[in-house]
Design a protein around this motif. Structure first.
Motif, PDB file in Angstrom:
ATOM      1  N   LEU A  43      66.537 -26.297  21.489  1.00  0.00           N
ATOM      2  CA  LEU A  43      68.029 -26.425  21.526  1.00  0.00           C
ATOM      3  C   LEU A  43      68.309 -26.331  23.166  1.00  0.00           C
ATOM      4  CD1 LEU A  43      69.115 -24.270  18.386  1.00  0.00           C
ATOM      5  CD2 LEU A  43      69.423 -26.900  18.947  1.00  0.00           C
ATOM      6  N   GLY A  44      67.672 -25.695  23.924  1.00  0.00           N
ATOM      7  CA  GLY A  44      67.932 -25.729  25.382  1.00  0.00           C
ATOM      8  C   GLY A  44      67.912 -26.915  25.924  1.00  0.00           C
ATOM      9  N   ASN A  45      67.222 -28.227  25.515  1.00  0.00           N
ATOM     10  CA  ASN A  45      67.088 -29.551  25.809  1.00  0.00           C
ATOM     11  C   ASN A  45      68.440 -30.140  25.675  1.00  0.00           C
ATOM     12  OD1 ASN A  45      64.291 -28.359  25.258  1.00  0.00           O
ATOM     13  ND2 ASN A  45      63.955 -30.109  26.695  1.00  0.00           N
ATOM     14  N   ILE A  46      68.856 -29.709  24.439  1.00  0.00           N
ATOM     15  CA  ILE A  46      70.243 -30.369  23.854  1.00  0.00           C
ATOM     16  C   ILE A  46      71.414 -29.985  24.294  1.00  0.00           C
ATOM     17  CG2 ILE A  46      71.417 -31.182  21.834  1.00  0.00           C
ATOM     18  CD1 ILE A  46      68.643 -32.580  22.408  1.00  0.00           C
ATOM     19  N   TRP A  47      71.479 -28.353  24.186  1.00  0.00           N
ATOM     20  CA  TRP A  47      72.767 -27.812  24.755  1.00  0.00           C
ATOM     21  C   TRP A  47      72.889 -27.047  25.935  1.00  0.00           C
ATOM     22  CZ3 TRP A  47      73.077 -23.446  20.297  1.00  0.00           C
ATOM     23  CH2 TRP A  47      72.368 -22.460  20.710  1.00  0.00           C
ATOM     24  N   PHE A 345      61.554 -35.729  29.404  1.00  0.00           N
ATOM     25  CA  PHE A 345      62.279 -36.742  29.276  1.00  0.00           C
ATOM     26  C   PHE A 345      63.506 -36.429  28.073  1.00  0.00           C
ATOM     27  CE2 PHE A 345      62.285 -40.108  25.892  1.00  0.00           C
ATOM     28  CZ  PHE A 345      62.877 -40.968  26.384  1.00  0.00           C
ATOM     29  N   THR A 346      63.129 -35.733  27.301  1.00  0.00           N
ATOM     30  CA  THR A 346      63.928 -35.160  26.145  1.00  0.00           C
ATOM     31  C   THR A 346      65.435 -34.664  26.801  1.00  0.00           C
ATOM     32  OG1 THR A 346      62.291 -34.843  24.667  1.00  0.00           O
ATOM     33  CG2 THR A 346      64.341 -34.028  23.926  1.00  0.00           C
ATOM     34  N   SER A 347      65.210 -33.725  27.875  1.00  0.00           N
ATOM     35  CA  SER A 347      66.205 -33.175  28.357  1.00  0.00           C
ATOM     36  C   SER A 347      67.278 -34.067  29.095  1.00  0.00           C
ATOM     37  CB  SER A 347      65.760 -32.326  29.527  1.00  0.00           C
ATOM     38  OG  SER A 347      65.318 -31.019  28.932  1.00  0.00           O
ATOM     39  N   PHE A 348      66.444 -35.156  29.721  1.00  0.00           N
ATOM     40  CA  PHE A 348      67.582 -36.239  30.316  1.00  0.00           C
ATOM     41  C   PHE A 348      67.984 -37.062  29.340  1.00  0.00           C
ATOM     42  CE2 PHE A 348      67.810 -40.498  32.332  1.00  0.00           C
ATOM     43  CZ  PHE A 348      68.820 -40.056  33.296  1.00  0.00           C
ATOM     44  N   TYR A 349      67.249 -37.414  28.297  1.00  0.00           N
ATOM     45  CA  TYR A 349      67.489 -38.481  27.216  1.00  0.00           C
ATOM     46  C   TYR A 349      68.896 -37.782  26.317  1.00  0.00           C
ATOM     47  CZ  TYR A 349      67.001 -42.106  23.452  1.00  0.00           C
ATOM     48  OH  TYR A 349      67.072 -43.083  22.939  1.00  0.00           O
ATOM     49  N   GLY A 350      68.669 -36.387  26.015  1.00  0.00           N
ATOM     50  CA  GLY A 350      69.693 -35.793  25.292  1.00  0.00           C
ATOM     51  C   GLY A 350      70.826 -35.637  26.042  1.00  0.00           C
ATOM     52  N   GLY A 351      70.662 -35.436  27.336  1.00  0.00           N
ATOM     53  CA  GLY A 351      72.137 -35.483  28.333  1.00  0.00           C
ATOM     54  C   GLY A 351      72.780 -36.823  28.094  1.00  0.00           C
ATOM     55  N   LEU A 352      71.875 -37.908  28.096  1.00  0.00           N
ATOM     56  CA  LEU A 352      72.859 -39.127  27.941  1.00  0.00           C
ATOM     57  C   LEU A 352      73.742 -39.183  26.492  1.00  0.00           C
ATOM     58  CD1 LEU A 352      69.939 -41.671  29.276  1.00  0.00           C
ATOM     59  CD2 LEU A 352      72.047 -40.718  30.519  1.00  0.00           C
ATOM     60  N   ALA A 353      73.027 -38.802  25.498  1.00  0.00           N
ATOM     61  CA  ALA A 353      73.531 -38.676  24.232  1.00  0.00           C
ATOM     62  C   ALA A 353      74.830 -38.082  23.974  1.00  0.00           C
ATOM     63  CB  ALA A 353      72.507 -38.623  23.063  1.00  0.00           C
ATOM     64  N   ILE A 354      74.758 -36.608  24.735  1.00  0.00           N
ATOM     65  CA  ILE A 354      75.745 -35.876  24.442  1.00  0.00           C
ATOM     66  C   ILE A 354      76.903 -36.229  25.298  1.00  0.00           C
ATOM     67  CG2 ILE A 354      76.488 -33.528  25.080  1.00  0.00           C
ATOM     68  CD1 ILE A 354      74.623 -33.656  22.536  1.00  0.00           C
ATOM     69  N   PHE A 355      76.536 -36.500  26.573  1.00  0.00           N
ATOM     70  CA  PHE A 355      77.769 -36.711  27.523  1.00  0.00           C
ATOM     71  C   PHE A 355      78.411 -38.053  27.356  1.00  0.00           C
ATOM     72  CE2 PHE A 355      76.989 -32.903  29.772  1.00  0.00           C
ATOM     73  CZ  PHE A 355      77.952 -32.761  30.538  1.00  0.00           C
ATOM     74  N   SER A 356      77.713 -39.226  26.797  1.00  0.00           N
ATOM     75  CA  SER A 356      78.504 -40.372  26.461  1.00  0.00           C
ATOM     76  C   SER A 356      79.693 -39.795  25.215  1.00  0.00           C
ATOM     77  CB  SER A 356      77.724 -41.457  25.730  1.00  0.00           C
ATOM     78  OG  SER A 356      76.762 -40.698  24.750  1.00  0.00           O
ATOM     79  N   VAL A 357      79.334 -38.919  24.337  1.00  0.00           N
ATOM     80  CA  VAL A 357      80.240 -38.524  23.077  1.00  0.00           C
ATOM     81  C   VAL A 357      81.470 -37.822  24.031  1.00  0.00           C
ATOM     82  CG1 VAL A 357      80.601 -37.350  21.236  1.00  0.00           C
ATOM     83  CG2 VAL A 357      78.661 -38.913  21.562  1.00  0.00           C
ATOM     84  N   LEU A 358      81.115 -36.750  24.867  1.00  0.00           N
ATOM     85  CA  LEU A 358      82.177 -35.999  25.709  1.00  0.00           C
ATOM     86  C   LEU A 358      82.850 -36.832  26.425  1.00  0.00           C
ATOM     87  CD1 LEU A 358      79.957 -32.839  26.614  1.00  0.00           C
ATOM     88  CD2 LEU A 358      81.390 -33.288  24.644  1.00  0.00           C
ATOM     89  N   GLY A 359      82.486 -38.125  26.866  1.00  0.00           N
ATOM     90  CA  GLY A 359      83.340 -38.874  27.819  1.00  0.00           C
ATOM     91  C   GLY A 359      84.338 -39.566  26.839  1.00  0.00           C
ATOM     92  N   PHE A 360      83.889 -39.880  25.618  1.00  0.00           N
ATOM     93  CA  PHE A 360      84.714 -40.425  24.705  1.00  0.00           C
ATOM     94  C   PHE A 360      85.844 -39.307  24.097  1.00  0.00           C
ATOM     95  CE2 PHE A 360      85.255 -40.048  19.890  1.00  0.00           C
ATOM     96  CZ  PHE A 360      86.202 -41.344  19.653  1.00  0.00           C
ATOM     97  N   MET A 361      85.486 -38.244  23.954  1.00  0.00           N
ATOM     98  CA  MET A 361      86.273 -37.040  23.736  1.00  0.00           C
ATOM     99  C   MET A 361      87.424 -36.636  24.706  1.00  0.00           C
ATOM    100  SD  MET A 361      85.073 -33.412  22.481  1.00  0.00           S
ATOM    101  CE  MET A 361      86.392 -32.094  22.398  1.00  0.00           C
ATOM    102  N   ALA A 362      86.870 -36.789  25.920  1.00  0.00           N
ATOM    103  CA  ALA A 362      87.849 -36.563  27.138  1.00  0.00           C
ATOM    104  C   ALA A 362      88.881 -37.804  27.078  1.00  0.00           C
ATOM    105  CB  ALA A 362      87.136 -36.354  28.423  1.00  0.00           C
TER     106      ALA A 362
END
Length: 625
Positions: A43-47, A345-362
């Motif tokens: 979860l540290g890679n994701i959150w 790779f997972t840390s970076f890749y997960g950040g792309l998925a998470i922040f693309s959604v947070l940009g939508f939310m903002a």
């Protein structure tokens, strides 16, 4: 080079713990690699990584992250795996390589135990959200539920309208200001000739999290009662863990193929969905835009170092246990490189998925990404669920997201529990591995852990969870363990000697860069970060709640409980040993090895004590664990 005959003998030797009891190994090499990926990618890679990257200068954060990874993370990861493979024991008995520092093994086992007790609570929360997602209308998407309060608000406009209606004079100049804090909206309406009116509305997502899921109390001292829905999902989590690991690594290694790889499928689905949402680019820019001025802030380097320890599971002892199930001549060096690449790779890749959604939310809320970005539970259980409610077919995306969180956490949990059980079983009589004894012992561990874990699902459980998360597996404790691991292997046992041992195992000499890191660079880096983290220490808070002296005392007990294992074990062993003080120290720094771990010039030399003593070895024939 080591002959194949010698390697075969080495592989065969050391696996017999007692007559008729053989220590199992992985079914094949990929079982080990996949299990390591499943454990390290958590979860540290994701959150945690995406938030730290945004907080500490976006793309600029990758500079201290990669430097800490290169000079500390990778060398320590390699050291722990190689140590476990060479000693063929868990994290406690592996430190027979330098008995004086066996307290390091006890310390890492204790850190692993603390982590196992509270980490699974995240799975309990995820299971609760997952089950609540099987509906046409997500329960956290709207107010009007029995757990909602009168201040629950689904949109800002209704708050402003209510404020305006309570004023008598609304003519001409009207100024409205609002500030966003932790996903709750504080709206202040000021009207001429009106009394200032302040509203503190709460979102349905926040109220669902705090009042329905956690049913949280006001403080740590108000423990309250057990929240039984969470107690049931916690029980389900432990049942899943037990049935995955009760047969040993040959079974859990196969299951890890699914639990470790399936999250990548879900993460890819979320990424594709995220980048197609309006405003996704806004989030990605916030995530990646470099701010090089942040590199002068020491806190950035602390965050980079602590993230390496968390995401690579350095200092938990589990990597030693995973390596101990390798065949003696397995090429753990190449395996390590594959796991390291997958983790980063997972840390970076997960950040792309998470922040693309947070940009939508903002974009949807008309605020900055920084106002919706969060870390830890706040990201998984407040920010992202809020974004899900804004998507079409929101229950489907909620199920997908919490399925990913469940599997990402599950494989980290069951591998960590397996690692702790390995350490204990190696320390106890081999009879526990005979017949169904191991299964019964594993069941006992899961049952006791579940009963202890009920404290995390009480009304005050979130405060206890934060204490364990902040102190028991804190950066300071992990840095302390990392320093002693590298220092003892490099300077007490001997960096050259350990490198010769690795060469004996895998058949060639890996890059000597890692030896120089163990000897010089890694200890300096982790010690510098440890000192700075102690200097910049700030007491734990949760929202607006400040922990009392009682809570801080519990926290420091958790943090120091592992640290004190090193000196107390050292004192005990010195007092127990016979001879003068110098003789005791000399005896305790000699490795206690088994015959197959020796590197004789000829195999018959292994039968002569004089050769081993000349080389500083102490052979322990007949040692079973």
């Amino acid at each position: 080079m080591v002959s194949k005959q010698e390697q075969a003998k080495a592989e065969e030797a050391g696996q017999e713990l007692a007559p008729g009891i053989t220590r199992e190994t992985w079914g094949n090499r990929m079982d080990f690699v996949i299990s390591c990926i499943g454990y390290a990618v958590g979860l540290g890679n994701i959150w945690r990584f995406p938030y730290l990257c945004y907080k500490n200068g976006g793309g600029a954060f990758l500079i201290p992250y990669l430097l800490c990874l290169l000079f500390a993370g990778i060398p320590l990861f390699f050291l722990e795996v190689a140590l476990g493979q060479f000693m063929s024991r868990g994290c406690i008995k592996s430190w027979q390589i330098c008995p004086l520092f066996q307290g390091v093994g006890y310390a890492t086992a204790l850190i692993c135990l603390w982590c196992n007790l509270y980490y699974i609570v995240v799975l309990a929360w995820s299971l609760f959200y997952f089950f609540c997602s099987f509906t046409t209308n997500l329960p956290w998407a709207h107010c009007g539920n029995y757990w909602n309060t009168d201040t629950c608000t689904e949109d800002f406009k209704s708050v402003l309208t209510g404020a305006v209606k309570n004023c008598t004079d609304m003519l001409n100049s009207t100024s409205i200001t609002y500030d966003l804090t932790d996903n709750d909206t504080i709206v202040e309406v000021q009207l001429n000739n009106c009394t200032n009116i302040s509203y503190v509305p709460t979102s349905p997502v926040t109220e669902f999290w705090e009042r329905r899921v956690l049913q949280i109390s006001d403080s740590l001292e108000e423990t309250g009662i057990v929240v039984w829905p969470l107690a049931l999902t916690l029980l389900l989590g432990w049942v899943l863990v037990y049935f995955i690991i009760f047969k040993g690594v040959r079974t859990s290694g196969k299951i890890a193929y699914f639990t470790a790889l399936f999250p990548y499928v879900v993460l890819t689905i979320l990424l594709i969905r995220g980048v197609t949402l309006p405003g996704a680019s806004k989030g990605l820019i916030y995530y990646l835009k470099p701010d090089l001025s942040r590199l002068t802030d020491g806190r950035v380097w602390i965050d980079a170092g602590s993230q390496i320890c968390y995401s690579y599971a350095i200092g938990f002892g589990t990597l030693v246990a995973l390596g101990s199930y390798n065949k003696f001549n397995q090429d753990c060096f190449k395996d390590m490189l594959a796991v390291v690449f997958a983790n980063s790779f997972t840390s970076f890749y997960g950040g792309l998925a998470i922040f693309s959604v947070l940009g939508f939310m903002a974009t949807q809320q008309g605020v900055e990404v920084g106002d919706v970005a969060d870390k830890g539970p706040g990201l998984v259980f407040i920010a992202y669920p809020t974004a899900v409610t804004m998507m079409p077919i929101s229950p489907l995306w909620a199920c997908v997201f919490f399925t990913m969180i469940l599997f990402v956490g599950l494989d980290s949990q069951f591998v960590a529990v397996e690692g702790w059980i390995t350490a204990v079983l190696d320390f106890l009589p081999p009879v526990l591995r005979r017949g169904h004894n191991r299964e019964l012992f594993t069941l006992a561990v899961c049952v006791v852990s579940y009963l202890f874990g009920l404290v995390f699902v009480t009304n005050g459980g979130m405060y206890v969870f934060q204490l364990f998360d902040y102190y028991s597996a804190s950066g300071a404790a992990l840095f302390f363990m990392a320093f002693f691991e590298s220092f003892v292997i490099a300077w007490i046992y001997g960096g050259d000697r350990f490198y010769d041992d690795i060469t004996f195992m895998i058949g060639y000499t890996p890059w000597r860069f890692f030896k120089w890191c163990w000897m010089y660079v890694t200890p300096l880096i982790v010690m510098a970060i440890w000192i700075f983290s102690c200097i910049t220490y700030t007491p734990l808070t949760y929202g607006n709640y400040e922990y009392s002296a009682f809570g801080q005392t519990i926290g420091w007990f958790l943090a120091l409980s592992s640290v004190f294992c090193v000196p107390t074990t050292m004192i005990y062993l010195i007092a127990k040993e016979k001879g003068s003080f110098r003789q005791r120290i000399t005896q305790l720094i000699q490795p206690r090895l088994q015959p197959h771990q020796l590197r004789p010039k000829t195999m018959e030399d292994a039968n002569g004590d004089h050769w081993m003593k000349d080389k500083g070895y102490e052979m322990t024939p007949g040692e079973k664990v």
